[in-house]
Design a protein around this motif. Structure first.
Motif, short mmCIF file in Angstrom:
data_model
loop_
_atom_site.label_atom_id
_atom_site.label_comp_id
_atom_site.label_asym_id
_atom_site.label_seq_id
_atom_site.Cartn_x
_atom_site.Cartn_y
_atom_site.Cartn_z
N LEU A 1 -1.18 -43.46 55.74
CA LEU A 1 -0.27 -42.33 55.87
C LEU A 1 1.07 -42.60 55.17
O LEU A 1 1.69 -41.68 54.63
CB LEU A 1 -0.03 -42.02 57.34
CG LEU A 1 -1.17 -41.33 58.08
CD1 LEU A 1 -0.86 -41.25 59.57
CD2 LEU A 1 -1.40 -39.94 57.53
N LEU A 2 1.50 -43.85 55.18
CA LEU A 2 2.76 -44.19 54.52
C LEU A 2 2.72 -43.87 53.04
O LEU A 2 3.69 -43.36 52.46
CB LEU A 2 3.07 -45.67 54.74
CG LEU A 2 4.38 -46.19 54.13
CD1 LEU A 2 5.58 -45.49 54.78
CD2 LEU A 2 4.49 -47.70 54.29
N ALA A 3 1.58 -44.17 52.41
CA ALA A 3 1.45 -43.86 50.98
C ALA A 3 1.51 -42.36 50.73
O ALA A 3 1.94 -41.91 49.65
CB ALA A 3 0.12 -44.42 50.46
N TRP A 4 1.11 -41.56 51.71
CA TRP A 4 1.06 -40.10 51.55
C TRP A 4 2.43 -39.46 51.75
O TRP A 4 2.78 -38.50 51.07
CB TRP A 4 0.05 -39.52 52.54
CG TRP A 4 -0.30 -38.09 52.29
CD1 TRP A 4 -0.52 -37.49 51.08
CD2 TRP A 4 -0.51 -37.08 53.27
NE1 TRP A 4 -0.85 -36.17 51.25
CE2 TRP A 4 -0.85 -35.90 52.59
CE3 TRP A 4 -0.46 -37.07 54.66
CZ2 TRP A 4 -1.12 -34.71 53.26
CZ3 TRP A 4 -0.74 -35.89 55.32
CH2 TRP A 4 -1.07 -34.72 54.64
N ILE A 5 3.22 -39.98 52.71
CA ILE A 5 4.47 -39.33 53.06
C ILE A 5 5.64 -39.80 52.20
O ILE A 5 6.68 -39.15 52.18
CB ILE A 5 4.81 -39.54 54.55
CG1 ILE A 5 5.04 -41.03 54.84
CG2 ILE A 5 3.73 -38.97 55.44
CD1 ILE A 5 5.45 -41.30 56.27
N LEU A 6 5.47 -40.90 51.48
CA LEU A 6 6.54 -41.35 50.60
C LEU A 6 6.74 -40.35 49.46
O LEU A 6 5.78 -39.79 48.93
CB LEU A 6 6.22 -42.72 50.01
CG LEU A 6 6.41 -43.94 50.93
CD1 LEU A 6 5.91 -45.19 50.22
CD2 LEU A 6 7.86 -44.10 51.33
N PRO A 7 7.98 -40.09 49.03
CA PRO A 7 8.21 -39.20 47.88
C PRO A 7 7.50 -39.73 46.63
O PRO A 7 7.40 -40.94 46.42
CB PRO A 7 9.74 -39.25 47.71
CG PRO A 7 10.26 -39.66 49.04
CD PRO A 7 9.23 -40.57 49.64
N SER A 8 7.02 -38.80 45.83
CA SER A 8 6.26 -39.20 44.65
C SER A 8 7.09 -40.04 43.68
O SER A 8 6.57 -40.92 43.00
CB SER A 8 5.72 -37.95 43.93
OG SER A 8 6.80 -37.12 43.51
N SER A 9 8.40 -39.78 43.61
CA SER A 9 9.24 -40.58 42.72
C SER A 9 9.31 -42.03 43.18
O SER A 9 9.30 -42.95 42.36
CB SER A 9 10.66 -39.99 42.67
OG SER A 9 11.22 -39.91 43.97
N VAL A 10 9.35 -42.23 44.50
CA VAL A 10 9.37 -43.60 45.04
C VAL A 10 8.04 -44.29 44.76
O VAL A 10 8.00 -45.46 44.34
CB VAL A 10 9.67 -43.58 46.55
CG1 VAL A 10 9.58 -44.98 47.14
CG2 VAL A 10 11.05 -42.97 46.81
#
Length: 303
Positions: A120-129
């Motif tokens: 889930l962490l990979a999903w909720i992180l902003p795409s730029s990050v």
């Protein structure tokens, strides 16, 4: 006494319904209908960001569409987009998401919570990050991957741009498939799986004959959504910008490069409308499959 079925609604009730519905219709018109119609209009013109065409755009009919269909760069971008959708959505996200959900279906305790949290962490992180993290991972000189594999100097984003953005998109998008399949698998009756195991069915046979028939609707929904999202995904621009030499220029990036960087807004609008048509084909195919599934599941009346 309750109002009879089919009787007309009182005027006051109709006004109340209109009051609640009107704001939603206004927002749909402003943010969906008008931009779509404006895009269609721009696709019929030679409108540009600068020059004479910016001040006095001319209607050119279907010239932009014929130019796009005859453009080798556009066809190459379309083929790269198909690879991107099949590799990162249909095979990657759907396959990995189901595998994680299947392995964790009966798990309890910290292992399950930590695994789900990381996905889930990979999903909720902003795409730029996420893009920055992957650029750091794949960097030629000081990248983490080269340090782990002892391959100094390997330029992953230059030598293997498509596999790089496919893996990147799988990593950041698997969480949705995992959650959807996890909810679907929880609705499969455990007694059916136990009966299949007692009958000597292998894991593959259990999946094929018991699990998949029960979650087929969820599979179709997941494939439609992640395919549409991936087909229109622009986050890969932050990693490769379509390069090198257009080898990772999927359609959203191609439209950006042509319409904004190249200034050809009319041509870019025409391609955007073609992308919209592809999305509609996806959606109609899904609705057709879902309707046929509901028809098969509906019990026939006894004669």
């Amino acid at each position: 006494m309750s109002r009879l079925k089919g009787a007309p609604s009182p005027p006051g009730e109709a006004r109340q319904v209109s009051t609640f519905v009107l704001p939603a219709l206004v927002l749909i018109g402003v943010f969906l209908v008008f931009p779509a119609l404006w895009t269609i209009y721009l696709g019929l013109t030679d409108y540009r960001l600068t020059g004479v065409e910016a001040a006095e755009p001319q209607v050119v009919g279907l010239d932009n569409y014929t130019s796009a269909l005859g453009d080798e760069r556009f066809r190459g971008s379309l083929w790269l987009t198909v690879q991107f959708v099949l590799g990162s959505a249909v095979i990657g996200q759907a396959g990995l998401g189901f595998a994680i959900a299947w392995v964790l279906r009966d798990r309890r305790g910290p292992v399950k919570r930590v695994t789900e949290g990381l996905v889930l962490l990979a999903w909720i992180l902003p795409s730029s990050v996420v893009a920055f993290l992957w650029i750091a991972l794949l960097d030629r000189d000081e990248g983490t991957l080269n340090a782990l594999l002892h391959t100094p100097g390997s330029a992953w984003l230059l030598d293997h741009p498509m596999p790089s953005i496919i893996v990147f998109n799988v990593w950041r998008g698997t969480a949705f498939s995992m959650m959807l399949y996890g909810a679907a698998l929880s609705n499969v009756p455990p007694s059916l799986l136990e009966t299949a195991r007692l009958a000597g069915a292998s894991t593959f046979q259990q999946l094929r004959d018991v699990v998949l028939p029960h979650i087929r609707g969820h599979v179709l929904t997941n494939l439609l959504l992640i395919s549409l999202w991936t087909f229109n995904d622009f986050s890969t621009f932050q990693m490769t910008a379509g390069g090198p030499d257009g080898r990772s220029e999927i359609l959203p990036v191609y439209i950006y490069n042509v319409a904004l960087s190249g200034g050809r807004l009319g041509f870019g609008a025409a391609i955007s409308f073609l992308v919209l048509l592809v999305n509609l084909v996806f959606a109609l195919a899904y609705l057709r499959l879902l309707r046929s599934r509901r028809t098969e599941a509906t019990p026939k009346a006894a004669p």
